[in-house]
Write an enzyme that holds these catalytic residues in place. Structure first.
Site, PDB file in Angstrom:
ATOM      1  N   HIS A  36      17.105 -12.497 -12.217  1.00  0.00           N
ATOM      2  CA  HIS A  36      17.281 -11.419 -13.202  1.00  0.00           C
ATOM      3  C   HIS A  36      16.497 -10.190 -12.796  1.00  0.00           C
ATOM      4  CE1 HIS A  36      18.590 -10.156 -17.241  1.00  0.00           C
ATOM      5  NE2 HIS A  36      17.484  -9.429 -17.230  1.00  0.00           N
ATOM      6  N   ASP A  38      16.602  -5.840 -13.723  1.00  0.00           N
ATOM      7  CA  ASP A  38      17.196  -4.811 -14.581  1.00  0.00           C
ATOM      8  C   ASP A  38      17.249  -3.438 -13.940  1.00  0.00           C
ATOM      9  OD1 ASP A  38      17.983  -5.754 -17.348  1.00  0.00           O
ATOM     10  OD2 ASP A  38      16.018  -6.697 -17.185  1.00  0.00           O
ATOM     11  N   GLU A 141      23.925  -9.707 -19.551  1.00  0.00           N
ATOM     12  CA  GLU A 141      22.821 -10.140 -20.403  1.00  0.00           C
ATOM     13  C   GLU A 141      23.130  -9.855 -21.871  1.00  0.00           C
ATOM     14  OE1 GLU A 141      17.959  -9.883 -20.659  1.00  0.00           O
ATOM     15  OE2 GLU A 141      19.056  -8.209 -19.786  1.00  0.00           O
ATOM     16  N   HIS A 168      21.289 -11.887 -26.499  1.00  0.00           N
ATOM     17  CA  HIS A 168      20.058 -11.191 -26.157  1.00  0.00           C
ATOM     18  C   HIS A 168      19.137 -11.399 -27.362  1.00  0.00           C
ATOM     19  CE1 HIS A 168      17.338  -7.799 -25.024  1.00  0.00           C
ATOM     20  NE2 HIS A 168      17.446  -8.459 -23.888  1.00  0.00           N
ATOM     21  N   HIS A 214      16.768 -16.138 -23.828  1.00  0.00           N
ATOM     22  CA  HIS A 214      16.941 -15.350 -25.071  1.00  0.00           C
ATOM     23  C   HIS A 214      17.557 -16.135 -26.225  1.00  0.00           C
ATOM     24  CE1 HIS A 214      15.656 -11.273 -23.989  1.00  0.00           C
ATOM     25  NE2 HIS A 214      16.160 -11.490 -22.792  1.00  0.00           N
ATOM     26  N   HIS A 235      15.609 -16.054 -16.832  1.00  0.00           N
ATOM     27  CA  HIS A 235      14.281 -15.432 -16.833  1.00  0.00           C
ATOM     28  C   HIS A 235      13.497 -15.914 -18.061  1.00  0.00           C
ATOM     29  CE1 HIS A 235      16.990 -12.785 -19.034  1.00  0.00           C
ATOM     30  NE2 HIS A 235      16.025 -11.980 -19.442  1.00  0.00           N
ATOM     31  N   ASP A 304      12.427 -10.698 -13.787  1.00  0.00           N
ATOM     32  CA  ASP A 304      12.641  -9.712 -14.853  1.00  0.00           C
ATOM     33  C   ASP A 304      12.104  -8.339 -14.463  1.00  0.00           C
ATOM     34  OD1 ASP A 304      13.712  -8.875 -17.236  1.00  0.00           O
ATOM     35  OD2 ASP A 304      12.347 -10.000 -18.524  1.00  0.00           O
TER      36      ASP A 304
END
Length: 410
Positions: A36, A38, A141, A168, A214, A235, A304
């Protein structure tokens, strides 16, 4: 005596260097697959996805945890890039936003073909390893990105999505998120609703990895029990090491072990130490713990990066992976265990997901009941001319009461 006192620090430094040298040697043949990252979200926030902007040049990008030199220094050989859209897009423009984030991932591969190779299967990852490129995969995600539609799920698959995080930090109409376990959100689906189960089954049929980062514990349990293929936590870390509800509790780690699934450890300080500060050794504690409870085959890396505001000292950006691997070697992880955590565990899970997939099987077609959707910004095309029949019992009763009252007033 003085010579001996002086020698021990030197021996310690040389030993540390040896562990890092061994880490680099291992990673040259087995680079890390990270679950993961971003960076696409940063490209949206900083440049509105305008990759031609000179400031967005990934070879010199500043102010992020990730750029091309850092990826190379960290021996990152495959990356699930996050196609992330915030929860406030739910019931609004989540699908549009998700498509834009998938587009920016694909354009990264087009602009930097010498570095990135967009792939959609385990064979593609192995090919990228051989070519010395970063295999680039799409992880969506948040289940709100499919807008409660199996058709959208399939469309995202055809655009390259290879994992979907079921929620999420918000419930979808069909799955509960981790904030349910803190009491900040109320459970709506008690894990997975009937439609949520259909989503999991369709993901299995397509060959999309189910990601349980999540989600609530009830959603974890339901998905692990229902899925025919192993799942990942792209993650997340270990709850027993840090009591944060984004982490995975022991009884779920046992299910991870039983199903051959994978926990890719998150580096966010709050999930590592439950404090604002953390260090590399504490991340290794999570890796050790998951290995102890669920087995060495259940461990992976999901840093992450570029999605969090605080990172452990020693793991400040993606270039630092060799230092973490060196720490595992110092803790007497075998080379086979390290190679598993780096890449082989994820490849095994991905291959199992691919083996379970069956595109000859008829796709799921049952839509989510209209009454389970927030209708303020929605049309109702495709639902019955008598949409009342698709409402849930409570909504159906309320509609009948309204109808009877209007007849009485006549």
């Amino acid at each position: 005596m003085w010579t001996g006192w002086w020698l021990w620090p030197l021996v310690a430094v040389c030993t540390a260097d040896q562990f890092r040298d061994n880490a680099v040697r291992l990673m040259q043949s087995t680079p890390v697959i990270d679950g993961h990252n971003d960076l696409p979200w940063q490209l949206l926030n900083k440049f509105n996805n305008q990759l031609q902007d000179p400031r967005a040049n990934l070879t010199s990008l500043n102010g992020t945890h990730t750029n091309i030199p850092k990826l190379k220094a960290g021996f990152v050989g495959a990356q699930f890039w996050s196609a992330y859209t915030p929860c406030d897009t739910q019931n609004k423009d989540s699908v549009k936003r998700t498509l834009e984030q998938i587009d920016v991932i694909q354009r990264m591969c087009q602009l930097y073909p010498e570095t990135f190779l967009c792939v959609t299967d385990s064979a593609g990852i192995r090919q990228a390893f051989q070519e010395g490129k970063v295999a680039s995969l799409v992880g969506v995600e948040g289940g709100h990105s499919i807008d409660s539609s199996l058709g959208v799920l399939r469309a995202l698959y055809h655009l390259g999505m290879r994992y979907l995080t079921l929620t999420h930090s918000c419930n979808t109409p069909w799955a509960d998120n981790w904030l349910v376990d803190t009491g900040e959100d109320e459970a709506q689906s008690q894990g997975l609703s009937s439609f949520g189960q259909s989503v999991v089954k369709e993901m299995n049929r397509l060959g999309v990895i189910i990601d349980l980062a999540h989600v609530s514990v009830a959603t974890m349990e339901a998905a692990l029990q229902l899925s025919k293929a192993p799942v990942v936590f792209s993650h997340s870390s270990a709850y027993s090491v840090c009591h944060h509800h984004r982490n995975v509790p022991d009884h779920v780690l046992q299910l991870v072990k039983q199903t051959g699934s994978l926990v890719m450890v998150n580096f966010y300080n709050d999930y590592v130490s439950c404090k604002a500060e953390a260090n590399l050794s504490q991340v290794a504690d999570h890796l050790d713990y998951i290995k102890k409870v669920a087995g060495a085959g259940a461990v992976g890396f999901g840093g992450d990066y570029d999605g969090v505001s605080r990172l452990p000292s020693g793991l400040e950006d993606v270039s630092k992976y060799p230092d973490l691997v060196a720490e595992l070697l110092r803790r007497q992880w075998t080379e086979a265990e390290v190679r598993g955590a780096l890449a082989e565990n994820l490849l095994r899970v991905f291959e199992a997901v691919e083996q379970v997939s069956d595109h000859k099987q008829a796709p799921g077609e049952e839509p989510i009941p209209l009454g389970q959707l927030e209708a303020s910004c929605r049309t109702k095309y495709g639902y019955s001319a008598a949409p009342i029949l698709h409402l849930q019992p409570g909504a159906l009763l309320a509609s009948l009461v309204t109808l009877l009252l209007s007849l009485y007033l006549l």
